[in-house]
Write an enzyme that holds these catalytic residues in place. Structure first.
Site, PDB file in Angstrom:
ATOM      1  CG  ASP A 305     -13.312   9.210  10.196  1.00  0.00           C
ATOM      2  OD1 ASP A 305     -12.908   8.529  11.160  1.00  0.00           O
ATOM      3  OD2 ASP A 305     -14.415   9.060   9.644  1.00  0.00           O
ATOM      4  CG  ASP A 342       4.385   6.099  -9.404  1.00  0.00           C
ATOM      5  OD1 ASP A 342       3.152   5.867  -9.489  1.00  0.00           O
ATOM      6  OD2 ASP A 342       5.046   5.928  -8.371  1.00  0.00           O
ATOM      7  CD  GLU A 346       1.241   7.099  -2.517  1.00  0.00           C
ATOM      8  OE1 GLU A 346       0.775   7.064  -3.684  1.00  0.00           O
ATOM      9  OE2 GLU A 346       0.653   6.596  -1.535  1.00  0.00           O
ATOM     10  CB  THR A 376       4.452  -6.090  -9.248  1.00  0.00           C
ATOM     11  OG1 THR A 376       5.721  -6.471  -8.701  1.00  0.00           O
ATOM     12  CG2 THR A 376       4.613  -5.776 -10.724  1.00  0.00           C
ATOM     13  CD  GLN A 378       3.609 -10.633  -7.142  1.00  0.00           C
ATOM     14  OE1 GLN A 378       3.556  -9.903  -8.132  1.00  0.00           O
ATOM     15  NE2 GLN A 378       2.546 -11.075  -6.477  1.00  0.00           N
ATOM     16  CG  MET A 381      11.197  -2.614  -6.776  1.00  0.00           C
ATOM     17  SD  MET A 381      12.910  -2.821  -6.332  1.00  0.00           S
ATOM     18  CE  MET A 381      13.245  -4.419  -7.049  1.00  0.00           C
ATOM     19  CB  SER A 382       7.622   1.456  -9.664  1.00  0.00           C
ATOM     20  OG  SER A 382       7.760   2.669  -8.943  1.00  0.00           O
TER      21      SER A 382
END
Lengths: 682, 566
Positions: A305, A342, A346, A376, A378, A381-382
């Protein structure tokens, strides 16, 4: 071999002491019967002993000599039994610690959701449902049907970090004897007492459940066949000698026979098998049969895998690609700022990359009145707002839109778009960064291939094993990662049934396939594969389907499993070669000793210059006996193995064990003869 | 040793290598039932045989049916030949009016010719009528060789096929071997021999008057036709008692060379046939190379030993002249005699152009060890091929383990059953040789036939049983093997050496044919390189050496190391 397995001492005093005693129990002919070569040795030992006893009363001329031969024949048999006992002893030591975990388990069954008074775990039946709360031991192998809990599985895995077990999904299997650390789970029992995972494991490492594997049987047949040839060669000698008006002593004949039959490999064969299993267990892998271990040595194709095995599993930032008029440093600075809060892998990787490239440290943000904007689904992005400066990172389309809104005009730099497309083409993920209305550039996120895997796959290729990467990614991404990791082939957008189909296809071409898996949907493929390694964290279905379980749930271990299988077979082959090659020197010791009386010229064959016929025969028999304990460490550790083309391996092993097997006994017998004659033993 | 001698040996080896490929390709075509040059003429003949016998050419047999067909066929052949030998006195084509052959000799001879051994417990020119020689012995020369070829082809099919339950049809393989291979080549050879001066006539012995005025019968007969198949089919049973040392049976150096080449031709060709059948010709060359290496070693030792002066002459105080010419034809000399001895014993032929008994101790040990190695150095027609493959299976098993794989040869996994059968096949000849020699050495029946004292006499007995069990048929000489003990014990050894190998070999073939073929990978070591060739040769030597070391020590080694002559 493994750097993880603790290099257990080969000669642990306690194990040796109990093995020395156990070896006497194994001298029973009923036990020896399973090993034709050692059985024959024991029968001859009994015969020579009776001759010795007779001579003792009859005051025969050869009493002292016969007594010594009998002694060494018995030692030969005992050494073989000892080798087996040592191998088993090492397994037993491990089993004992397992058994402690199993002792006195109690269970609280739920009937119709209502708790029952505690009962002994041994009373549980399959499909009983039990409740386990924090601090309690799980009473039986089973599947979590309700709740989620952290579980300490160190008793069987040796890994101290607790693991999560939850109902549904691929982490629902729990093992008897492990401890629930938090919360409460409800477990449905999936294995009857006596056949739980722990039971099987104990039986296997103790050697009790060991059956001869197909290859072991084939080798035993070869050894028995050789022994039969030597029976013919030896029983005809008196008739031959009678033609030369000579007489050959029965003791000498018995010694010749034992020297010729392959006692070395015959004595070590079962120890090698047990030790192979033991090495696997030390490596935290359990095989349900020795057959599976052998099959591992033959594997032609490895299905791996992608996630977790070949790649780290998380995408990592690897490059900053600035847009027109933006410096790389500026982009990195903005990207780091946007990622400081964050906590996704990533995000962290962006912070680290910026630090590595431009030595940008995480900054104290409090005085700047920074306001973090979380990701989010929607917005996709952050980012962060600092004193009116709005920095965002996210999916390219979202950022472009964000920038154009800020800008008031549709402004999409073509260079940035091209860079993003190029990254996608290579299988990476582009992440755009914008400051207010300006698109600063792209951060290249990519599935990072684990360090060293490329080398390992190259190693596998040299061994003749093809690696196939299985991934749910699209073909483009899969191809890029496959190329980077150096796998030979890949299966993209793979569904579980595709895996099964691939295994069947490879097997139809006559290949042996190994794979690992954890999910219930992997079970058919695990069952179909010749070597199916289920992860300990996997579902009960997966664990039942595979023929091995990896307690560490580390898919890269397939590679070690293959090498353990190969090592097992190589040890057998090398010691067989050694054993047979030894016969040449033994002939040169014993034949002149027997026949030089008949034809003095045959003394020329005594190229070792052994001091007397009796000393020659005794020395050959002593060598034949003590070579067994001398080789026990090799039998238990296995012969050295490295990834190399078969031709090279063969040449190397032939020179060590073939040529060495020819030469070593000449030196050994000569040395023993010097001692034997110095001590006036013969 | 002379340069001429070495040139002869090397030219011979080069010629064998040159013949092997075209003959191998032809054999492959014949047994794959493809059209060949001769098909236009022979296909109708072949079909008429099948119609006559009611054989369905495309109905294949599994290994048991195949083996049963061979056993039944061989039994019928043995009985028929025995009958013919017993009643030849009452049959035509008997110009010398020979009586029927004694029962024990007839039985021994029948078994001997059916097993492709051609051990001769009789002198042909003074025992056998022309009819017996032609319709009895020569016919068996063809059929026993054809059986050997058929088994070899069936064995090769075991490797070539995958997931198959059958290994061919014995009747078809045997018929094709006879009419497409043995007959045409034999006819060609016989014509060449006749052209080079070999007799071919149905007349009786020619009366002649010697210089002293005495009268003498010079035996002649249908010699050339029997000699062709005697060599080509590795039979070795001579028309004359002196075999290929007789000037009518071996008329000169050119005929000698052709005879030597015909002994090796089919055995060498079959290795290439095998390579083609499994789809990789190099596999065949590897087997041939292993045979060649062992052959060259043996031949060199024999030539070296025979190029020395005779120890008997040295002992007698005579100024010795090398080489040792006792028992050799001056026409051939040491090199051609040593070479012929090595060929005839390596290939299980048994024809001789010199007396092996008169070789020096070590020179005589070479023919003996060639036989004891299991008759796999080219070996008898067919038999050598399946013999060496049995050794190859063992080699692969041990070597395969040493590279960390469960062993596979040509993609076929070698498992317990294959090892068991291979060991059974390898056990057959030691069983017959060691037990036979032990009986001979320890009983009055056995000792009665021995001519020489000491280890040399022992070698005579050991050689006789080795020759019988190896289906070689050559005699060391010196031994009188016509008494009841030898004729029956030898017959038993011949049967064991033949059928206790054929049946396990066919069983292996059946077992392998059913298995799938795993593709080659870098993890399996190549069975075409020098490493495999060397290892195979070494395994053959070591198995032989370990089995027969005591016997060799009490025979040739004791003689060679003794300070006196026996």
């Amino acid at each position: 071999m493994s750097d993880k397995a603790k290099p257990a001492s080969l000669f642990d005093g306690a194990i040796l002491r109990s093995a020395a005693l156990d070896a006497f129990g194994k001298l029973s002919p009923l036990h020896m019967w399973r090993n034709p070569v050692m059985f024959a040795t024991e029968m001859v030992a009994i015969y020579v002993t009776t001759l010795f006893v007779r001579d003792l009363f009859a005051r025969g001329a050869e009493t002292a000599f016969g007594g010594q031969i009998a002694l060494w024949l018995w030692l030969t048999v005992w050494f073989a039994a000892f080798a087996e006992a040592v191998a088993e002893g090492r397994g037993k030591a491990q089993a004992a610690s397992l058994r402690r975990a199993r002792s006195e388990l109690m269970a609280r069954r739920l009937v119709g959701g209502a708790p029952q008074p505690p009962t002994a775990a041994s009373d549980l039946k399959i499909d009983d449902v039990v409740e386990v709360v924090a601090g309690e031991l799980i009473p039986a192998d089973g599947e979590v049907v309700e709740g989620v809990a952290t579980v300490d599985e160190s008793a069987i895995t040796g890994e101290s970090a607790p693991v999560i077990r939850e109902a549904g999904g691929d982490r629902s299997a729990v093992t008897a004897g492990t401890r629930v650390l938090s919360d409460r789970i409800v477990v449905r029992v999936t294995a009857a007492q006596g056949s739980t995972f722990l039971d099987r494991m104990i039986a296997l490492v103790e050697g009790a459940a060991r059956k001869k594997t197909p290859n072991e049987i084939a080798l035993s047949v070869l050894l028995a066949g050789l022994s039969l040839i030597f029976v013919l060669a030896v029983v005809t000698v008196p008739a031959f000698a009678s033609y030369a008006q000579g007489h050959v002593s029965v003791i000498a004949l018995a010694a010749l026979f034992i020297a010729l039959i392959p006692t070395t490999i015959g004595g070590l064969l079962s120890a090698i098998g047990i030790a192979g299993m033991d090495r696997l267990v030390r490596f935290n892998v359990l095989a349900t049969s020795g057959r599976a271990v052998e099959a591992a040595g033959d594997v032609d194709v490895l299905l791996l895998d992608k996630t977790g095995t070949i790649t780290l599993g998380d995408r990592q930032a690897v490059a900053f690609i600035p847009g027109p008029g933006v410096s790389e440093r500026e982009l990195a600075d903005a990207a780091q700022l946007a990622s400081l809060s964050d906590e996704t892998p990533e995000g962290r990787s962006i912070v680290i990359l910026a630090k590595d490239r431009f030595d940008m440290r995480g900054r104290e943000m409090a005085p700047t009145h920074a306001k973090f904007v979380p990701f989010t689904a929607q917005t996709r992005m952050s980012g962060v707002d600092i004193d009116g400066t709005r920095i965002r990172k996210g999916a390219v389309e979202s950022i472009l839109q964000f920038a154009s809104v800020q800008n008031g005009a549709s402004h999409a730099p073509a260079d940035v778009r091209r860079a993003a497309e190029a990254i996608a083409r290579e299988g990476g993920t582009p992440l755009a960064v914008a400051r207010n209305g300006q698109v600063l550039g792209i951060v290249h996120l990519k599935d990072v291939v684990k360090g060293g895997v490329k080398e390992r796959f190259a190693e596998l290729r040299r061994m003749g094993i093809r690696t196939v990467m299985i991934t749910g990614d699209n073909a483009l991404t899969a191809a890029a990662i496959a190329a980077e990791a150096g796998v030979d082939d890949f299966l993209s957008e793979a569904k579980p049934e595709d895996k099964l189909a691939l295994i069947r296809k490879e097997q139809a071409e006559g290949k042996l396939v190994a794979m690992c898996g954890d999910g219930t949907n992997d079970a058919p493929a695990l069952a179909q594969a010749d070597v199916g390694v289920a992860m300990q964290t996997g579902t009960p279905a997966a664990r039942e389907a595979g023929n091995m379980v990896d307690l560490d749930s580390d898919p890269t271990k397939l590679i070690e499993i293959v090498s353990i299988g190969k090592q097992l077979l190589m040890t057998r082959g090398s010691l067989t070669t050694f054993s047979i090659a030894n016969d040449v020197a033994k002939y040169f010791a014993i034949i002149p000793a027997m026949f030089a009386v008949l034809y003095p010229g045959l003394g020329l064959l005594n190229i070792m210059g052994l001091s007397s016929p009796q000393s020659a025969i005794l020395s050959a028999i002593i060598f034949n006996a003590i070579i067994i304990p001398l080789l026990i460490p090799l039998a238990l550790k296995g012969v050295a193995w490295r990834a190399a083309p078969a031709g090279q391996l063969l040449a190397r092993n032939l020179s060590i064990y073939g040529l060495g097997g020819l030469i070593a006994p000449f030196l050994g017998i000569k040395a023993i003869d010097v001692i034997v004659s110095a001590l006036h033993l013969a | 040793m002379t340069l001429d001698g070495w040139i002869l040996i090397l030219v011979f080896i080069a010629l064998v290598a040159a013949i092997a490929r075209p003959l191998g390709l032809y054999l492959e075509a014949v047994f794959a039932a493809r059209r060949t040059l001769l098909s236009a003429v022979l296909a109708p003949v072949e079909d008429s045989f099948y119609r006559l016998a009611g054989v369905k050419a495309d109905a294949e047999q599994d290994w048991k049916e195949y083996a049963l067909a061979i056993l039944a066929f061989s039994l019928v052949c043995t009985l028929a030949l025995y009958g013919l030998l017993r009643v030849q006195g009452a049959l035509p084509l008997n110009p010398q009016a020979f009586a029927g052959v004694a029962p024990n000799i007839a039985m021994n001879t029948a078994v001997s010719f059916v097993t492709n051994t051609n051990w001769q417990a009789y002198a042909g020119e003074s025992t056998m009528s022309h009819l017996t020689q032609m319709a009895g012995l020569t016919v068996q020369n063809f059929l026993s060789a054809a059986v050997g070829i058929a088994v070899a082809i069936a064995f090769a099919r075991g490797f070539a096929r995958r997931g198959a339950s059958t290994i061919g049809n014995f009747w078809v393989d045997m018929t094709r071997a006879t009419i497409y291979v043995l007959l045409p080549i034999s006819i060609l050879l016989a014509l060449i021999f006749i052209a080079l001066g070999m007799p071919q006539t149905l007349a009786g012995a020619l009366p002649a008057t010697t210089l002293e005025g005495a009268s003498q019968d010079i035996a002649v007969g249908p010699v050339a036709s029997q000699i062709a198949i005697k060599m080509l089919g590795t039979n070795g049973g001579g028309f004359f008692n002196a075999n290929a040392a007789h000037p009518f049976e071996n008329t000169g150096p050119i005929v000698n060379l052709i005879q030597m080449l015909s002994i090796f031709a089919i055995g060498a060709g079959l290795t290439i046939t095998f390579g083609r059948m499994v789809g990789d010709e190099r596999q065949g060359w590897a087997l041939l190379a292993a045979m060649g290496a062992l052959f060259l070693i043996g031949t060199s030792v024999a030539y070296w030993a025979e190029a020395q002066a005779s120890p008997a002459l040295i002992a007698a105080g005579v100024e010795p002249s090398a080489p040792n010419m006792e028992g050799k034809e001056t026409r051939f000399g040491a090199a051609a005699s040593a070479l012929f001895a090595a060929i005839t014993t390596a290939a299980s032929c048994g024809a001789v152009n010199a007396m092996h008994d008169s070789f020096s101790a070590l020179g005589g040990m070479v023919p003996l060890t060639n036989i004891l190695a299991g008759e796999v150095i080219v070996g008898g027609v067919g038999a050598g091929f399946y013999g060496i493959l049995v050794f190859a299976i063992l080699t692969i098993f041990v070597a395969g383990l040493m590279v960390g794989r469960t062993p596979a040869y040509l993609g076929k996994k070698i498992e317990a059953r294959d090892v068991k059968l291979a060991m059974l096949a390898i056990l057959a000849s030691p069983l017959a040789i060691l037990i036979g020699t032990a009986l001979a050495a320890s009983t009055e029946w056995g000792r009665a036939g021995v001519q020489d004292a000491g280890p040399h006499g022992f070698t005579e007995m050991a050689y006789a049983f080795a020759s019988a069990a190896g289906n070689n048929g050559s005699a060391f000489g010196g031994l009188t093997a016509t008494n009841t003990f030898y004729t029956y014990a030898q017959a038993a050894a011949m049967l064991i050496g033949r059928f206790l190998v054929i049946v396990p070999a066919l069983a292996i073939a059946g077992n392998l044919a059913a298995k799938p073929v795993a593709p080659a990978s870098a993890g399996a070591f190549p069975t075409t390189g020098p490493l495999f060739i060397g290892l195979l040769a070494f395994i053959i030597v070591i198995v032989g050496a370990l089995t027969f070391f005591p016997a060799l020590a009490l025979g040739p080694l004791a003689e060679a190391t003794a300070d006196r002559l026996f």
